[in-house]
Design a protein around this motif. Structure first.
Motif, mmCIF file in Angstrom:
data_model
loop_
_atom_site.group_PDB
_atom_site.id
_atom_site.type_symbol
_atom_site.label_atom_id
_atom_site.label_comp_id
_atom_site.label_asym_id
_atom_site.label_seq_id
_atom_site.Cartn_x
_atom_site.Cartn_y
_atom_site.Cartn_z
ATOM 1 N N PHE A 129 30.667 39.342 41.457
ATOM 2 C CA PHE A 129 31.240 40.568 42.009
ATOM 3 C C PHE A 129 32.653 40.784 41.463
ATOM 4 C CE2 PHE A 129 33.918 42.556 45.279
ATOM 5 C CZ PHE A 129 33.297 43.803 45.352
ATOM 6 N N SER A 130 33.464 39.724 41.470
ATOM 7 C CA SER A 130 34.836 39.848 40.961
ATOM 8 C C SER A 130 34.850 40.233 39.485
ATOM 9 C CB SER A 130 35.606 38.547 41.174
ATOM 10 O OG SER A 130 35.857 38.339 42.539
ATOM 11 N N LEU A 131 33.960 39.637 38.695
ATOM 12 C CA LEU A 131 33.887 39.977 37.276
ATOM 13 C C LEU A 131 33.523 41.447 37.070
ATOM 14 C CD1 LEU A 131 32.152 36.798 35.822
ATOM 15 C CD2 LEU A 131 34.489 37.570 35.358
ATOM 16 N N GLU A 132 32.549 41.931 37.861
ATOM 17 C CA GLU A 132 32.153 43.335 37.750
ATOM 18 C C GLU A 132 33.291 44.260 38.168
ATOM 19 O OE1 GLU A 132 28.539 43.738 39.986
ATOM 20 O OE2 GLU A 132 27.407 42.519 38.559
ATOM 21 N N MET A 133 34.018 43.892 39.205
ATOM 22 C CA MET A 133 35.121 44.719 39.681
ATOM 23 C C MET A 133 36.277 44.752 38.670
ATOM 24 S SD MET A 133 34.078 46.041 42.432
ATOM 25 C CE MET A 133 35.578 46.783 43.050
ATOM 26 N N MET A 134 36.453 43.690 37.903
ATOM 27 C CA MET A 134 37.541 43.615 36.928
ATOM 28 C C MET A 134 37.366 44.635 35.804
ATOM 29 S SD MET A 134 38.317 39.542 36.614
ATOM 30 C CE MET A 134 39.524 39.725 35.304
ATOM 31 N N GLU A 135 36.108 45.000 35.508
ATOM 32 C CA GLU A 135 35.850 45.918 34.399
ATOM 33 C C GLU A 135 36.526 47.267 34.587
ATOM 34 O OE1 GLU A 135 31.659 46.151 33.649
ATOM 35 O OE2 GLU A 135 31.490 43.990 33.347
ATOM 36 N N THR A 136 36.636 47.723 35.834
ATOM 37 C CA THR A 136 37.223 49.043 36.084
ATOM 38 C C THR A 136 38.545 48.971 36.849
ATOM 39 O OG1 THR A 136 35.926 49.247 38.119
ATOM 40 C CG2 THR A 136 34.946 50.146 36.092
ATOM 41 N N GLU B 226 44.913 44.702 40.325
ATOM 42 C CA GLU B 226 43.618 44.325 40.898
ATOM 43 C C GLU B 226 42.928 43.261 40.044
ATOM 44 O OE1 GLU B 226 41.818 45.194 43.822
ATOM 45 O OE2 GLU B 226 43.901 45.631 44.283
ATOM 46 N N GLN B 227 43.076 43.331 38.733
ATOM 47 C CA GLN B 227 42.485 42.312 37.867
ATOM 48 C C GLN B 227 43.094 40.946 38.161
ATOM 49 O OE1 GLN B 227 42.752 43.378 33.729
ATOM 50 N NE2 GLN B 227 41.116 44.917 33.895
ATOM 51 N N ALA B 228 44.399 40.906 38.372
ATOM 52 C CA ALA B 228 45.057 39.640 38.699
ATOM 53 C C ALA B 228 44.521 39.089 40.018
ATOM 54 C CB ALA B 228 46.569 39.834 38.777
ATOM 55 N N ARG B 229 44.308 39.958 40.991
ATOM 56 C CA ARG B 229 43.770 39.529 42.283
ATOM 57 C C ARG B 229 42.359 38.962 42.118
ATOM 58 N NH1 ARG B 229 40.812 41.435 46.394
ATOM 59 N NH2 ARG B 229 40.524 43.525 45.545
ATOM 60 N N HIS B 230 41.554 39.638 41.301
ATOM 61 C CA HIS B 230 40.184 39.164 41.067
ATOM 62 C C HIS B 230 40.180 37.843 40.292
ATOM 63 C CE1 HIS B 230 38.080 42.464 42.897
ATOM 64 N NE2 HIS B 230 38.741 43.356 42.167
ATOM 65 N N ARG B 231 41.104 37.693 39.329
ATOM 66 C CA ARG B 231 41.202 36.417 38.598
ATOM 67 C C ARG B 231 41.523 35.271 39.557
ATOM 68 N NH1 ARG B 231 43.300 39.420 34.425
ATOM 69 N NH2 ARG B 231 45.449 39.201 35.127
ATOM 70 N N SER C 259 40.875 35.181 42.724
ATOM 71 C CA SER C 259 39.681 34.980 43.554
ATOM 72 C C SER C 259 38.651 34.118 42.813
ATOM 73 C CB SER C 259 39.079 36.336 43.933
ATOM 74 O OG SER C 259 37.885 36.162 44.630
ATOM 75 N N ILE C 260 38.467 34.401 41.523
ATOM 76 C CA ILE C 260 37.521 33.623 40.714
ATOM 77 C C ILE C 260 37.977 32.169 40.622
ATOM 78 C CG2 ILE C 260 36.651 33.292 38.360
ATOM 79 C CD1 ILE C 260 36.582 36.401 38.147
ATOM 80 N N LYS C 261 39.281 31.951 40.402
ATOM 81 C CA LYS C 261 39.802 30.586 40.341
ATOM 82 C C LYS C 261 39.537 29.849 41.653
ATOM 83 C CE LYS C 261 43.480 31.557 37.042
ATOM 84 N NZ LYS C 261 44.918 31.749 36.849
ATOM 85 N N ASP C 262 39.763 30.504 42.782
ATOM 86 C CA ASP C 262 39.497 29.882 44.085
ATOM 87 C C ASP C 262 38.019 29.539 44.239
ATOM 88 O OD1 ASP C 262 42.168 30.127 44.730
ATOM 89 O OD2 ASP C 262 41.886 31.915 45.998
ATOM 90 N N ASP C 263 37.138 30.449 43.800
ATOM 91 C CA ASP C 263 35.700 30.201 43.905
ATOM 92 C C ASP C 263 35.255 29.048 43.014
ATOM 93 O OD1 ASP C 263 35.381 32.203 45.777
ATOM 94 O OD2 ASP C 263 34.790 33.727 44.312
ATOM 95 N N VAL C 264 35.830 28.949 41.817
ATOM 96 C CA VAL C 264 35.504 27.837 40.921
ATOM 97 C C VAL C 264 35.983 26.522 41.535
ATOM 98 C CG1 VAL C 264 36.006 26.806 38.656
ATOM 99 C CG2 VAL C 264 35.385 29.226 38.829
ATOM 100 N N ASP C 265 37.166 26.521 42.129
ATOM 101 C CA ASP C 265 37.662 25.312 42.804
ATOM 102 C C ASP C 265 36.718 24.906 43.936
ATOM 103 O OD1 ASP C 265 39.840 25.185 41.124
ATOM 104 O OD2 ASP C 265 41.244 26.077 42.578
#
Length: 195
Positions: free
Chosen positions: A4-11, A16-21, A23-29
């Motif tokens: 979801f975060s990756l899809e949201m980053m496209e637009t 907002e991209q920094a926020r999604h990045r 979020s992705i880092k937290d999910d990977v952790d």
């Protein structure tokens, strides 16, 4: 969530991209932690893990170990007490660290303001107690808390974690010919004893 975060980053815009990045880092952790917990439990459960005890100056090792936790949450005071004399104990550092990581992680999650570690040794045993001033574990749920994949709900929130932490601690203590004992702390919260 990552997809979801990756899809949201496209637009998304730059902020907002920094926020999604993040979020992705937290999910990977979180995924890494889950895999580590599952692999550690599988190793213990299958009997493939052998403790490699070595002499360990417990008081000094615990003091050094706690330094990494003291900056985690400035609202929580962590203290180390030595009851009686402490010296060397035979322990597998990796298993002991893993056990304490799980117990301190829980204590940091639930404590209101205070966590205490107490180490006590005599000729026949060694005991490390991790106590906090959180809600504790009700007597009726203590046996279930040690079972793998058991997650106990905490007041006001869904059950955090993966339900493997205390099962891993119990397995590590068995490899040390010991046990994990759950009680109630004088501070009002959990009293977790590695004996």
């Amino acid at each position: 969530r990552i997809r979801f975060s990756l899809e949201m980053m496209e637009t998304a815009g730059e902020i907002e991209q920094a926020r999604h990045r993040n979020s992705i880092k937290d999910d990977v952790d979180e995924l890494n932690l889950l895999l580590e917990e599952m692999l550690a439990y599988a190793e213990l459960d299958q009997g493939n893990l052998i403790a490699k005890p070595e002499p360990l100056d417990l008081g000094k090792w615990l003091a050094d170990y706690l330094n990494s936790y003291k900056s985690c949450n400035p609202d929580i005071t962590i203290s180390l007490h030595r009851a009686g004399s402490t010296g060397s104990a035979m322990a597998d550092k990796r298993l002991l660290k893993r056990s304490l990581d799980n117990l301190l992680g829980n204590a940091m999650r639930y404590a209101r303001s205070s966590i205490e570690l107490v180490v006590e040794m005599d000729d026949s045993h060694c005991e490390i107690r991790v106590t906090d001033d959180g809600p504790g574990i009700p007597v009726s749920e203590r046996e279930a808390a040690i079972q793998a994949y058991s997650r106990l709900p905490s007041p006001g929130q869904s059950a955090p974690g993966f339900g493997l932490g205390l099962a891993i601690v119990q397995g590590a203590m068995r490899l040390h010919h010991g046990e994990l004992i759950i009680g109630s702390a004088e501070l009002g919260g959990a009293d977790m004893r590695l004996r």
